[in-house]
Design an enzyme around this catalytic site. Sequence first.
Site, PDB file in Angstrom:
ATOM      1  CG  HIS A   1       9.656 -40.469   8.234  1.00 30.48           C
ATOM      2  ND1 HIS A   1       8.439 -40.350   7.595  1.00 30.48           N
ATOM      3  CD2 HIS A   1      10.410 -41.261   7.417  1.00 30.48           C
ATOM      4  CE1 HIS A   1       8.459 -41.031   6.452  1.00 30.48           C
ATOM      5  NE2 HIS A   1       9.646 -41.584   6.317  1.00 30.48           N
TER       6      HIS A   1
ATOM      7  NE  ARG B   1       3.178 -39.276   7.334  1.00 29.79           N
ATOM      8  CZ  ARG B   1       3.870 -40.359   6.998  1.00 29.79           C
ATOM      9  NH1 ARG B   1       3.760 -40.884   5.800  1.00 29.79           N
ATOM     10  NH2 ARG B   1       4.666 -40.941   7.871  1.00 29.79           N
TER      11      ARG B   1
ATOM     12  CD  GLU C   1       7.189 -47.064   5.707  1.00 27.91           C
ATOM     13  OE1 GLU C   1       8.371 -47.416   5.580  1.00 27.91           O
ATOM     14  OE2 GLU C   1       6.438 -46.815   4.741  1.00 27.91           O
TER      15      GLU C   1
ATOM     16  CE1 TYR D   1       5.825 -45.506  -1.903  1.00 29.39           C
ATOM     17  CE2 TYR D   1       5.635 -46.396   0.310  1.00 29.39           C
ATOM     18  CZ  TYR D   1       5.856 -45.325  -0.532  1.00 29.39           C
ATOM     19  OH  TYR D   1       6.098 -44.084  -0.015  1.00 29.39           O
TER      20      TYR D   1
ATOM     21  CG  ASN E   1       3.197 -45.284   4.986  1.00 24.78           C
ATOM     22  OD1 ASN E   1       2.223 -44.541   5.141  1.00 24.78           O
ATOM     23  ND2 ASN E   1       4.365 -45.041   5.555  1.00 24.78           N
TER      24      ASN E   1
ATOM     25  CD  GLU F   1       5.530 -42.930   3.341  1.00 23.05           C
ATOM     26  OE1 GLU F   1       6.140 -43.723   2.600  1.00 23.05           O
ATOM     27  OE2 GLU F   1       5.956 -42.544   4.433  1.00 23.05           O
TER      28      GLU F   1
HETATM   29  C1  GAL Z   1       8.722 -45.452   2.831  1.00 24.72           C
HETATM   30  C2  GAL Z   1       9.316 -44.369   3.691  1.00 24.72           C
HETATM   31  C3  GAL Z   1       9.590 -43.093   2.958  1.00 24.72           C
HETATM   32  C4  GAL Z   1      10.048 -43.271   1.533  1.00 24.72           C
HETATM   33  C5  GAL Z   1       9.240 -44.338   0.813  1.00 24.72           C
HETATM   34  C6  GAL Z   1       9.706 -44.673  -0.584  1.00 24.72           C
HETATM   35  O1  GAL Z   1       9.039 -46.701   3.341  1.00 24.72           O
HETATM   36  O2  GAL Z   1       8.451 -44.068   4.752  1.00 24.72           O
HETATM   37  O3  GAL Z   1      10.472 -42.352   3.749  1.00 24.72           O
HETATM   38  O4  GAL Z   1      11.393 -43.436   1.444  1.00 24.72           O
HETATM   39  O5  GAL Z   1       9.214 -45.510   1.549  1.00 24.72           O
HETATM   40  O6  GAL Z   1      10.690 -45.660  -0.588  1.00 24.72           O
END
Ligand code: GAL
Length: 473
Positions: A123, A78, A168, A312, A310, A378
């Site tokens: 992006h 991607r 995002e 985290y 995405n 992500e």
């Molecule tokens: C996401 C973003 C990425 C990268 C990642 C880690 O929000 O899409 O570009 O920076 O976080 O912080």
Amino acid sequence: MDSGKFPGSFAWGASTAAYQIEGGWDADGKGPNVWDTFTHQGGDRVLKNQTGDVACGSYTLWEEDLKCIKQLGLTHYRFSFSWSRLLPDGTTGFINQKGVDYYNKLIDSLLEMGVTPLVTLYHFDLPQAVEDQGGWLSEKTVDIFKQYAQFCYTTFGDRVKHWITINEPYYAARLSYESGIFAPGKKLKGIGGYRAAHNMIKAHAKAWHVYNTFFKDKQQGRVSIALDSDWAEPLDPNSLADKEATERYMFFRLHWFANPIFIDGDYPAIMKSIVSQKSKEEGLTSSRLPEFTEEEKAMIKGTADFFCLNYYTTRKVKPLDTTACEPHSNSDTGAEGITEPNWPISGVEWLAVVPWGLRRLLAHIKHSFGNPEIFITENGFAQADPPALQDVHRWGYYQETLMEVLKAIKLDGVNVKGYFAWSLLDNFEWNSGYSVRFGLFHVDFAQANLPRTPYYSANEYAKVVKGNELIYK
Ligand code: GAL
């Protein structure tokens, strides 16, 4: 679970974004974008006033990236198009052939290697010329984006079959037009984020319709949008106030975008009523949250062919005391997300390691949005500078997270079709510059040839990809 095997034809990928890796900010006719302008203004907008002027040099070193992809054995990659590399002023009035050539080479080489491209159209790097006409705060950008999307389908759609319109929108709208910490740095509290998001949703929907109407039959591809979300749980599971705050947290984040696109073309009812009520109390004659017309709702509903997530981290949530707060989407949400003290933290303070949150979020998406096909577009773990090549903590994060993905698939019946690590390479991490490293490959930014070296995680990830299996003890 009987085994660590992933379903057949599972997509194994890694992700990057143009501004974060390409460099070549003014090479071969590329027009400036908002991040070029923003970083060149200095003033500590970015740590140490670093810029993406050179970044990983992928504009010239793209073959080095292909070697990394090959080493990982990825089935998918991607990346994003730099809009102003293709269309320097953002419009199809002038096409930069050198930019087209660059992405053609990249796409063709990926396909020759048997790697499927997943392309993000936008992006965070809006062409400066589009920003100068109002950017995402202006309705005009909706049609400019639609034309850009149409141009990309026409030019690359014979080979690219997976499109992501916008990455995002939650962050793109709020950080760029409300808090102003992202380019173009607009600080329109309580208004800018909503307005920008409103136009992004419409732009996404129009770009989906263009594909569906004019390209889908012939090109047989699919279009979606990448939505980010934390998972959220009440700080005190027995507190009604915490439970309600948690709902608001999710409604003002994931559902802000996913409800219109996946459910009914409109914002969540709770979001509409809170912002409208607060706007009245502030003496405004209309809500700070714009409204979609009935026609727009019908146009927006159902405009994603798969779900891109995405993920985290996770937060424990309690109500936010907003009595003394100025109008802001945070005070509208009225919820505060907290990191549990016992959760390990990665190299950045916002990223607490909570792999089980992903499993719960996946189940939530399954139930809220009609069991869509989900690609995790992500997920990753940052190391602070200087990073360790033996990044055992990071691999621990990946392993545990992939285990939760497997559980989601096998035990909860979630339709997860692919997983993309963020990121292929260490890169320009927005306001943190090069101090935060998310790569599977280390990049030595001090050397002119920007060498890529695999971290331990890269070697371990390659084994998982190769076997389509998570070996765990
Ligand atoms: C996401 C973003 C990425 C990268 C990642 C880690 O929000 O899409 O570009 O920076 O976080 O912080």
